[in-house]
Design an enzyme around this catalytic site. Structure first.
Site, PDB file in Angstrom:
ATOM      1  N   PHE A   1       0.872  -1.184   0.000  1.00 13.90           N
ATOM      2  CA  PHE A   1       0.000   0.000   0.000  1.00 13.90           C
ATOM      3  C   PHE A   1       0.900   1.221   0.000  1.00 13.90           C
ATOM      4  O   PHE A   1       1.780   1.361   0.843  1.00 13.90           O
ATOM      5  CB  PHE A   1      -0.930   0.057   1.210  1.00 13.90           C
ATOM      6  CG  PHE A   1      -1.821   1.273   1.157  1.00 13.90           C
ATOM      7  CD1 PHE A   1      -3.001   1.250   0.436  1.00 13.90           C
ATOM      8  CD2 PHE A   1      -1.444   2.453   1.769  1.00 13.90           C
ATOM      9  CE1 PHE A   1      -3.805   2.383   0.345  1.00 13.90           C
ATOM     10  CE2 PHE A   1      -2.241   3.596   1.682  1.00 13.90           C
ATOM     11  CZ  PHE A   1      -3.426   3.556   0.963  1.00 13.90           C
TER      12      PHE A   1
ATOM     13  N   ASP B   1       9.637   2.201   1.761  1.00 13.11           N
ATOM     14  CA  ASP B   1       8.483   3.063   2.014  1.00 13.11           C
ATOM     15  C   ASP B   1       8.237   3.064   3.524  1.00 13.11           C
ATOM     16  O   ASP B   1       7.643   2.139   4.073  1.00 13.11           O
ATOM     17  CB  ASP B   1       7.261   2.545   1.250  1.00 13.11           C
ATOM     18  CG  ASP B   1       6.045   3.464   1.420  1.00 13.11           C
ATOM     19  OD1 ASP B   1       6.113   4.395   2.252  1.00 13.11           O
ATOM     20  OD2 ASP B   1       5.037   3.246   0.724  1.00 13.11           O
TER      21      ASP B   1
ATOM     22  N   LYS C   1       2.940  10.573   7.204  1.00 16.40           N
ATOM     23  CA  LYS C   1       2.136  10.324   8.403  1.00 16.40           C
ATOM     24  C   LYS C   1       2.683  11.026   9.649  1.00 16.40           C
ATOM     25  O   LYS C   1       2.489  12.217   9.807  1.00 16.40           O
ATOM     26  CB  LYS C   1       1.949   8.812   8.580  1.00 16.40           C
ATOM     27  CG  LYS C   1       1.105   8.235   7.427  1.00 16.40           C
ATOM     28  CD  LYS C   1       0.484   6.895   7.705  1.00 16.40           C
ATOM     29  CE  LYS C   1      -0.586   6.563   6.666  1.00 16.40           C
ATOM     30  NZ  LYS C   1      -0.221   5.553   5.707  1.00 16.40           N
TER      31      LYS C   1
HETATM   32  C1  LIG Z   1      -0.444   5.675   4.269  1.00 15.18           C
HETATM   33  C2  LIG Z   1       0.666   5.195   3.418  1.00 15.18           C
HETATM   34  C3  LIG Z   1       1.016   5.866   2.234  1.00 15.18           C
HETATM   35  C4  LIG Z   1       0.187   7.007   1.671  1.00 15.18           C
HETATM   36  O1  LIG Z   1       0.123   8.096   2.494  1.00 15.18           O
HETATM   37  P1  LIG Z   1      -1.019   9.226   2.255  1.00 15.18           P
HETATM   38  O2  LIG Z   1      -0.607  10.339   3.150  1.00 15.18           O
HETATM   39  O3  LIG Z   1      -2.320   8.600   2.632  1.00 15.18           O
HETATM   40  O4  LIG Z   1      -0.966   9.584   0.815  1.00 15.18           O
HETATM   41  C5  LIG Z   1       2.127   5.425   1.545  1.00 15.18           C
HETATM   42  N1  LIG Z   1       2.849   4.374   1.977  1.00 15.18           N
HETATM   43  C6  LIG Z   1       2.534   3.702   3.108  1.00 15.18           C
HETATM   44  C7  LIG Z   1       3.387   2.551   3.537  1.00 15.18           C
HETATM   45  C8  LIG Z   1       1.430   4.070   3.857  1.00 15.18           C
HETATM   46  O5  LIG Z   1       1.093   3.376   4.944  1.00 15.18           O
END
Ligand SMILES: *Cc1c(COP(=O)(O)O)cnc(C)c1O
Length: 420
Positions: free
Chosen positions: A152, A237, A266
């Site tokens: 994700f 990520d 985040k």
């Molecule tokens: C939440 C998330 C994203 C996307 O972040 P947004 O601020 O919602 O665009 C990307 N990578 C990971 C691993 C995430 O958990």
């Protein structure tokens, strides 16, 4: 014409709730749990009816420092009243110190600030492709990026192009080409998928939205060796796993490796505003020249001030250590609940998933029952309940949450005389 106010005024509810307005006027791209929240402090949230909840999901890990963290709030309000947004057309007194702090903490050389996690990932993709074409020598428009199945990384059209989740893609094509998926946790599959056109491997150290999936020990270490051997960038990520969530400052630290680049988001915004970043080695970041890439709000002084304060607080409050200690306590207690509904409890630090048997109770039903007892969490992938509270949650509050989880489990007992 449909008149909501009239409809509701004729019903038992005399006033129109904000929740009803959201249901009526908001796009239905979410299915919120039935609590109308109005206030937050630390690890607690309150709804408009005055009920208090323990926040066990912390806005998908964006609120790692707790709601209305006083130190961050102080920085936020002072910076907001002094200078909030300038665009990157000018230097500001905030971006440099923030970039330095992020680079020192991650061990990387340069930072490119964005706003949301998805934008940080988009930046990573652009950097990897440009590095592939201009540095590695991949023929124009041929660069490929290997991703892990179950990933994700956000909701933009390019990011969903490499999702393995059908619902995220359904109807949204055509998709961006250039991505290859391999099973998560399988280093051999990664090596087999590499071709001369592979620019990068993009991977979450622990897969979050897939259901808190922890890879086999040493996975990233092997991925690092493989990527180095084939001149492929390793990009982690860390949007969700970063900033102390897994019990280390960053998820890659569990394997003692250094990636070529990472994405952050985040919690970087201190739970107050969206702040994200792509952080990379000099060799990778040097592909960007003025005008190549940017963002109106990325790196704005308000975001930088809060981001810097968040990075500092992570270290001064030793939040990774706290996440490690509180997380191992929580996971051990959850694992001791010997209940037919629980299929597995797994996680790292305060990033924990409890997988339920949907024949006994779905994760959604479980979260609704938890809510009625004063604990907020969210199901992921229908079968997993996530427990990812603010990293500074107290042991006492964790114990309160555990008591609620236990009582909720009892509600869903199939076996009449369950031995505890
Ligand atoms: C939440 C998330 C994203 C996307 O972040 P947004 O601020 O919602 O665009 C990307 N990578 C990971 C691993 C995430 O958990």
């Amino acid at each position: 014409m449909f008149d909501l106010k009239k409809t509701l005024s004729q019903s038992a509810t005399p006033t129109v709730s904000a929740r009803a307005l959201e249901d009526r006027y908001g796009a239905k791209n979410y299915h919120p749990l039935p609590a109308e929240l109005t206030r937050g402090e630390g690890s607690y949230l309150w709804d408009t009816e005055g009920r208090r909840y323990i926040d066990m999901m912390a806005a998908y890990s964006a609120v790692s420092f707790g709601h209305a963290n006083p130190e961050l709030l102080d920085v936020f309000t002072r910076q907001a009243s002094r200078l909030a947004v300038t665009s990157r057309a000018f230097y500001t007194d905030q971006l440099g110190p923030f970039a330095e702090a992020v680079c020192k903490l991650t061990g990387l050389d340069r930072m490119l600030p964005m706003n949301t996690g998805a934008e940080a990932v988009e930046t990573a993709i652009k950097a990897a492709r440009k590095w592939g074409h201009k540095v590695k020598g991949i023929p124009a428009n041929q660069a490929q990026i290997i991703v892990a199945a179950g990933n994700f990384a956000g909701r933009t059209t390019t990011v969903i192009s490499f999702s393995s989740e059908e619902q995220y893609k359904d109807g949204f094509g055509p998709f961006t080409p250039g991505f290859v998926a391999v099973p998560f946790g399988d280093a051999d599959a990664l090596e087999q998928a590499i071709t001369p056109n592979t620019a990068a491997f993009l991977v979450e150290p622990v897969q979050g939205e897939a259901g808190i999936i922890v890879p086999p020990a040493g996975y990233l270490k092997r991925a690092r060796e493989i990527c180095t051997r084939h001149n492929v960038l390793l990009i982690c990520d860390e949007v969700q796993t970063g900033m102390g969530r897994t019990g280390r400052n960053f998820g890659f630290e569990h394997d003692g490796i250094k990636p070529d680049a990472i994405t952050l988001g985040k919690a970087l915004g201190g739970g107050l505003l969206p702040v994200s970043a792509f952080v990379a080695t000099e060799a990778v970041m040097s592909v960007f020249n003025p005008g190549d890439h940017g963002s109106t709000f990325g790196g704005n002084p308000l975001a930088c001030a809060v981001g810097l304060a968040s990075v500092n607080l992570l270290q001064t409050e030793k939040l990774a250590e706290r996440a490690e200690a509180t997380g191992s306590y929580l996971i051990q207690r959850l694992q001791r609940f010997d209940h037919p509904a629980i299929k597995a409890v797994r996680g790292r630090g305060l990033f924990i998933g409890m997988e339920l048997d949907p024949k006994v109770v779905t994760a959604r039903e479980f979260c609704e029952a938890l809510l009625l007892r004063g604990v907020l969490s969210k199901d992921t992938h229908h079968t997993v309940v996530r427990f990812a509270p603010p990293l500074n949650i107290s042991r006492e509050t964790i114990d309160q949450a555990l008591a609620v989880i236990e009582a909720t489990l009892d509600e869903f007992s199939m076996v009449p005389a369950l031995t505890v």
